[in-house]
Design an enzyme around this catalytic site. Structure first.
Site, PDB file in Angstrom:
ATOM      1  CD  GLN A   1      -2.409   1.232   2.826  1.00  0.00           C
ATOM      2  OE1 GLN A   1      -1.928   0.584   3.750  1.00  0.00           O
ATOM      3  NE2 GLN A   1      -3.466   2.001   2.979  1.00  0.00           N
TER       4      GLN A   1
ATOM      5  CD  GLU B   1      -5.664   0.638   7.034  1.00  0.00           C
ATOM      6  OE1 GLU B   1      -4.475   0.343   7.049  1.00  0.00           O
ATOM      7  OE2 GLU B   1      -6.077   1.758   6.674  1.00  0.00           O
TER       8      GLU B   1
ATOM      9  CB  SER C   1       1.764   6.774   4.780  1.00  0.00           C
ATOM     10  OG  SER C   1       0.626   6.190   5.352  1.00  0.00           O
TER      11      SER C   1
ATOM     12  CB  SER D   1       3.686  -2.903   5.436  1.00  0.00           C
ATOM     13  OG  SER D   1       3.463  -2.010   6.492  1.00  0.00           O
TER      14      SER D   1
ATOM     15  CD  GLU E   1      -4.148  10.569  19.740  1.00  0.00           C
ATOM     16  OE1 GLU E   1      -3.875   9.779  18.799  1.00  0.00           O
ATOM     17  OE2 GLU E   1      -3.652  10.443  20.884  1.00  0.00           O
TER      18      GLU E   1
HETATM   19  C1  FAD Z   1       3.983  -0.575  11.345  1.00  0.00           C
HETATM   20  C2  FAD Z   1       3.314   0.363  10.409  1.00  0.00           C
HETATM   21  C3  FAD Z   1       2.969  -0.070   9.156  1.00  0.00           C
HETATM   22  C4  FAD Z   1       2.395   0.797   8.240  1.00  0.00           C
HETATM   23  N1  FAD Z   1       2.156   0.344   6.977  1.00  0.00           N
HETATM   24  C5  FAD Z   1       1.704   1.213   6.050  1.00  0.00           C
HETATM   25  C6  FAD Z   1       1.579   0.803   4.694  1.00  0.00           C
HETATM   26  O1  FAD Z   1       1.824  -0.336   4.334  1.00  0.00           O
HETATM   27  N2  FAD Z   1       1.200   1.705   3.789  1.00  0.00           N
HETATM   28  C7  FAD Z   1       0.897   2.986   4.129  1.00  0.00           C
HETATM   29  O2  FAD Z   1       0.526   3.756   3.255  1.00  0.00           O
HETATM   30  N3  FAD Z   1       1.003   3.424   5.414  1.00  0.00           N
HETATM   31  C8  FAD Z   1       1.412   2.556   6.376  1.00  0.00           C
HETATM   32  N4  FAD Z   1       1.551   2.982   7.673  1.00  0.00           N
HETATM   33  C9  FAD Z   1       1.300   4.378   7.976  1.00  0.00           C
HETATM   34  C10 FAD Z   1       0.080   4.652   8.817  1.00  0.00           C
HETATM   35  O3  FAD Z   1      -1.075   4.571   8.046  1.00  0.00           O
HETATM   36  C11 FAD Z   1       0.295   6.044   9.419  1.00  0.00           C
HETATM   37  O4  FAD Z   1       1.341   5.951  10.350  1.00  0.00           O
HETATM   38  C12 FAD Z   1      -0.934   6.584  10.068  1.00  0.00           C
HETATM   39  O5  FAD Z   1      -1.895   6.907   9.106  1.00  0.00           O
HETATM   40  C13 FAD Z   1      -0.621   7.832  10.918  1.00  0.00           C
HETATM   41  O6  FAD Z   1       0.015   8.801  10.142  1.00  0.00           O
HETATM   42  P1  FAD Z   1       1.405   9.461  10.598  1.00  0.00           P
HETATM   43  O7  FAD Z   1       2.332   8.377  10.958  1.00  0.00           O
HETATM   44  O8  FAD Z   1       1.792  10.418   9.569  1.00  0.00           O
HETATM   45  O9  FAD Z   1       1.067  10.234  11.925  1.00  0.00           O
HETATM   46  P2  FAD Z   1       0.328  11.639  12.012  1.00  0.00           P
HETATM   47  O10 FAD Z   1      -0.884  11.621  11.189  1.00  0.00           O
HETATM   48  O11 FAD Z   1       1.311  12.733  11.787  1.00  0.00           O
HETATM   49  O12 FAD Z   1      -0.088  11.612  13.535  1.00  0.00           O
HETATM   50  C14 FAD Z   1       0.757  12.066  14.599  1.00  0.00           C
HETATM   51  C15 FAD Z   1      -0.117  12.229  15.839  1.00  0.00           C
HETATM   52  O13 FAD Z   1      -1.101  13.213  15.565  1.00  0.00           O
HETATM   53  C16 FAD Z   1      -2.387  12.705  15.884  1.00  0.00           C
HETATM   54  N5  FAD Z   1      -3.386  13.299  15.000  1.00  0.00           N
HETATM   55  C17 FAD Z   1      -3.494  13.159  13.663  1.00  0.00           C
HETATM   56  N6  FAD Z   1      -4.567  13.825  13.192  1.00  0.00           N
HETATM   57  C18 FAD Z   1      -5.154  14.393  14.271  1.00  0.00           C
HETATM   58  C19 FAD Z   1      -6.304  15.197  14.452  1.00  0.00           C
HETATM   59  N7  FAD Z   1      -7.089  15.536  13.427  1.00  0.00           N
HETATM   60  N8  FAD Z   1      -6.608  15.581  15.701  1.00  0.00           N
HETATM   61  C20 FAD Z   1      -5.831  15.232  16.759  1.00  0.00           C
HETATM   62  N9  FAD Z   1      -4.732  14.486  16.659  1.00  0.00           N
HETATM   63  C21 FAD Z   1      -4.395  14.066  15.422  1.00  0.00           C
HETATM   64  C22 FAD Z   1      -2.255  11.223  15.658  1.00  0.00           C
HETATM   65  O14 FAD Z   1      -3.271  10.537  16.343  1.00  0.00           O
HETATM   66  C23 FAD Z   1      -0.885  10.952  16.199  1.00  0.00           C
HETATM   67  O15 FAD Z   1      -0.945  10.838  17.588  1.00  0.00           O
HETATM   68  C24 FAD Z   1       2.112   2.132   8.605  1.00  0.00           C
HETATM   69  C25 FAD Z   1       2.420   2.563   9.896  1.00  0.00           C
HETATM   70  C26 FAD Z   1       3.027   1.701  10.797  1.00  0.00           C
HETATM   71  C27 FAD Z   1       3.357   2.207  12.160  1.00  0.00           C
END
Ligand code: FAD
Lengths: 362, 403
Positions: free
Chosen positions: B129, B247, B132, B164, B374
């Site tokens: 996927q 998902e 991100s 992933s 969140e």
């Molecule tokens: C092990 C693992 C595997 C993954 N695999 C994939 C994959 O295969 N393909 C892929 O595309 N993605 C993948 N992801 C990504 C995953 O979808 C993102 O990590 C997730 O969507 C969160 O985005 P971010 O990491 O940018 O955090 P952010 O969105 O930057 O979040 C940071 C913090 O801000 C908080 N936050 C965000 N929005 C708000 C809001 N509106 N109000 C209040 N708080 C908020 C969040 O809850 C979090 O605490 C993976 C992540 C992990 C950890």
């Protein structure tokens, strides 16, 4: 799998909810407090007439002969309304004890009166600080001696099931051997008394049902009551936050508030789910009852505690006034957190009776 | 109220049980066994192939597309029975089944369905996927990877992250910006991309667990034929919603994490003599976690009942994962505290403690991926409780005029 209330149960809940919304709004509760009323006698008799008090009492004894979940939906609505009625003392505890442990004669005499609401009963288990199920009170050929305190609704009750060192006994409270002393109750809508017995006349409840089992069954109903109350807090807080404008937008649009209430909503759903299962287990899987009741009780305490506290918090200063409605739940919550065993009692019970594999298979 | 299957469900469950009993055991990975990536993927493909041959791949998918044409509840029943075996079912399989096929079936062309759906069901194709990005996670629509139409192809440039198993996948599902003049949700388009295309550079990321399951994926002048665009240009956000709905359903776990902890406390000496379980503090913490775990289980039973009646639990379902993720962190943390210093450096043969350590690390993923705590709370507040949405400064502004 059909893990939901039946249509009949949902209808029963709706009826109870409708009646309580009409007869027991918060302004009415305020009037009861101002009048120093111990209970809402008119509502009690109406509940009796509609059959709500005899839900689990056998038809042969003037009840409806329905099950624990049917009773649960009513408890949930009474919790939501914070109604000032001795339902828990008289029906959930006293009538249940007589129905399970009473002799045929005791059942025939008291259950119809309890089901109709003509007689109020209570259940005396505590003896001041210490364990929930205290047995310092004695029963001998001389009668019952000792003090049970506090005892909910003992001022309006005619009979009490009393836990003694020899087991459960039934006592008529209008007799010279019984002294009732009114205590100041933290919950203004649930009166508490101290009951002193001096050679009081009493009868054994001859059945084998233990006090611990009665508490398990009562805990299921307490969980329903607290779930209804917690949900009332959730909705009250949500509605207030939607109507209150702060810094140019609704209070409900701030995440600090949204997340608080989302957490609460989750606790309410977990609590309700455990209560459903425990209500189911009472009849369908009694072996699982101690664990199911304990889990339901712990979840319900968590949900209502959070609900009562955060509801008042969301209201700000107005929440601290008698005119707002938060205080009813803030006080009632403490009653529900400590009656029929506190968190520690139920934690111990859960650990001692770990959920069986039947639940796993289910 | 009952926990019984309906007669149809019972018949289906009996069939599934019997089929699994004769087919699953040879595919089971004994717990504690660590396979290398290539081996894990090949075993995952083999099990998927077995499912396909047995008629259990794509249970809810129409038979015309190679699925079973069954009901959602049959899929739930099969998953329950399948979960009794420790089978290789990683993201490389799950992304294809749960996301790629879902989008292609709903938004794709007949040719795309013919080309991708059945081979994926058969386990021949693995997927990753590519959603991100460094600046787009929860706020996925902020993504910047660009796709520009050129000569019947699309030319893609940008950087994806947390992809992933991208290093072991045949195909990727990709969302990219095709019109920066539109507001952010409107200018997106969905593609499937052959991971062997020139210009794709996959670099492993070292995770806190020590493993490298996810990657940075750089895309430099990658050419995607227009035939691999899924849905119309600008339909990308709708496609993403199809993916994310899949998902966020059913992200809880069947396995009790509290039960083993109670057994452990019972077998471990406490500070004041006796066992650790005799400590009031420990009993209370464990009992509360157990009550919550039980509540979640019966809450899932309520959701399952709704689904079997054809009702959609919507954002209510998010509560399952929200509760589970924090509970896993709490209970695995508590499991470490119970072990004392041994939790930090257990004896070499102590596999159970290593599993606890793993859970404690993994719980952080549960709280972030697939809808962070969140974000789920916002959804519950807005969709279950009817509270107002967040203030969105960027919603109607053309993407190229932001910031
Ligand atoms: C092990 C693992 C595997 C993954 N695999 C994939 C994959 O295969 N393909 C892929 O595309 N993605 C993948 N992801 C990504 C995953 O979808 C993102 O990590 C997730 O969507 C969160 O985005 P971010 O990491 O940018 O955090 P952010 O969105 O930057 O979040 C940071 C913090 O801000 C908080 N936050 C965000 N929005 C708000 C809001 N509106 N109000 C209040 N708080 C908020 C969040 O809850 C979090 O605490 C993976 C992540 C992990 C950890």
């Amino acid at each position: 799998m059909n893990f939901d209330l039946s249509d009949e149960q949902k209808m029963l809940a709706e009826q109870a909810r409708g009646l309580l919304a009409e007869r027991s709004p918060f302004d009415h509760l305020r009037k009861l407090i101002d009048a120093c009323a111990e209970w809402d006698q008119a509502l009690w008799h109406e509940l009796g007439e509609m059959g709500f008090l005899g839900v689990t009492i056998a038809e042969s004894h003037g009840g409806l002969g329905l099950g624990e979940l049917d009773l649960g939906v009513i408890a949930q609505e009474l919790g939501r309304a914070n109604a000032a009625v001795p339902f828990f003392s008289s029906i959930v505890l006293c009538a249940d004890a007589i129905q399970l442990a009473g002799s045929e004669a005791q059942k025939a005499k008291w259950l119809p009166l309890l089901a109709s609401g003509e007689v109020v009963g209570t259940f005396a288990y505590a003896e001041g600080p210490g364990p929930a199920l205290a047995t310092g009170t004695t029963f001998s050929s001389a009668g019952v001696n000792g003090t049970k305190t506090p005892v909910a609704d003992a001022g309006i009750a005619s009979i009490a099931v009393v836990l003694t060192a020899s087991g459960l006994v039934l006592i008529e409270l209008d007799q010279p051997g019984v002294t009732r002393t009114k205590l100041e109750s933290f919950d203004q809508l649930r009166a508490h008394y101290s009951l002193s017995f001096t050679n009081a006349a009493a009868e054994m409840l001859p059945g084998k049902t233990s006090a611990a089992t009665l508490l398990d069954r009562a805990a299921v109903q307490a969980a329903f009551e607290a779930t209804g109350a917690a949900e009332a807090c959730l909705h009250m807080a949500r509605d207030y936050a939607l109507s209150r404008q702060i810094f140019g937008r609704p209070l409900a649009s701030y995440q600090a508030i949204k997340h608080k209430l989302a957490d609460l909503a989750m606790l309410v759903e977990l609590s309700r789910s455990n209560a459903y299962f425990a209500g189911w287990a009472v009849e369908q899987s009694p072996d699982q009852l101690p664990a199911a009741a304990a889990a339901a009780r712990l979840s319900a305490i968590a949900a209502f505690e959070t609900g009562a506290r955060e509801n008042l918090q969301v209201h700000g200063g107005i929440g601290y006034t008698f005119e707002a409605n938060c205080h009813f739940f803030y006080r009632r919550e403490r009653v529900l957190s400590v009656h029929v065993g506190n968190r520690e009692y139920w934690a111990d019970r859960l650990i001692a009776h770990l959920p069986g594999t039947q639940a796993e298979a289910a | 109220m009952d926990f019984n299957d309906t007669p149809q469900e019972a018949t289906f469950r009996a069939e599934a049980k019997a089929w699994l009993a004769s087919n699953a055991p040879s595919h089971v990975v004994p717990s504690g066994v660590m396979l290398d990536d290539a081996e894990e993927v090949s075993r995952g493909k083999a099990w998927q192939r077995a499912l396909y041959d047995g008629g259990y791949a794509g249970i809810t998918l129409p038979t015309a597309l190679g699925g079973r044409g069954g009901s959602i509840i049959e899929a739930v029943v099969f998953a329950e029975e399948e979960a009794r075996y420790n089978l290789p079912k990683g993201p490389y399989i799950a992304i294809g089944l749960g996301m790629a096929i879902a989008v292609i079936a709903r938004h794709g062309t007949d040719q795309q369905r013919a080309r991708f759906v059945e081979p994926t069901l058969r386990g021949d194709l693995t997927w990753c996927q590519l959603f991100s990005e460094p600046a787009a996670g929860s706020d996925l629509a902020a993504l910047r990877t660009k796709a520009v139409a050129y000569d019947g192809d699309w030319v893609v440039n940008g950087q994806k992250v947390w992809s992933s198993w991208a290093h072991r996948s045949d195909w990727g599902i990709l969302v990219a910006r095709t019109d920066p003049k539109l507001p952010k949700h409107k200018g997106l388009t969905f593609f499937v991309v052959d991971m062997k295309s020139p210009g794709i550079d996959i670099r492993p990321i070292r995770q806190i667990s020590g493993a490298s399951d996810f990657n940075e994926t750089f895309l430099t002048d990658v050419r995607i034929p227009d035939a691999n665009r899924v849905g119309a240009p600008g339909e990308g956000w709708a496609c993403c919603m199809t993916v994310l709905m899949g998902e966020r359903l059913g992200s809880g776990s069947e396995k009790s994490t509290v039960g083993p902890l109670i057994d452990y406390a019972l077998a471990t000496p406490g500070h004041a003599g006796g066992t650790a379980l005799e400590s009031g503090g420990i009993r209370l913490a464990l009992a509360q976690a157990l009550a919550e775990e039980q509540g979640s289980r019966y809450f899932e039973a309520r959701l399952r009942t709704m689904v079997s009646r054809g009702e959609n639990p919507g954002a209510l379902a998010g509560m399952v994962k929200l509760a589970y993720a924090s509970r896993l962190q709490k209970t695995s943390g508590l499991a470490m505290e119970l072990r004392g210093l041994d939790a930090i450096a257990p004896a070499p043969q102590d596999a159970a403690t290593r599993e606890v350590q793993h859970d404690y690390i993994w719980s952080t993923v549960m709280r972030i991926a697939g809808g962070a705590d969140e974000v789920l709370k916002n959804q519950i507040a807005e969709r279950v409780l009817g509270m107002p949405g967040d203030v969105r400064m960027d919603k109607d502004v053309p993407f190229d005029q932001l910031r």
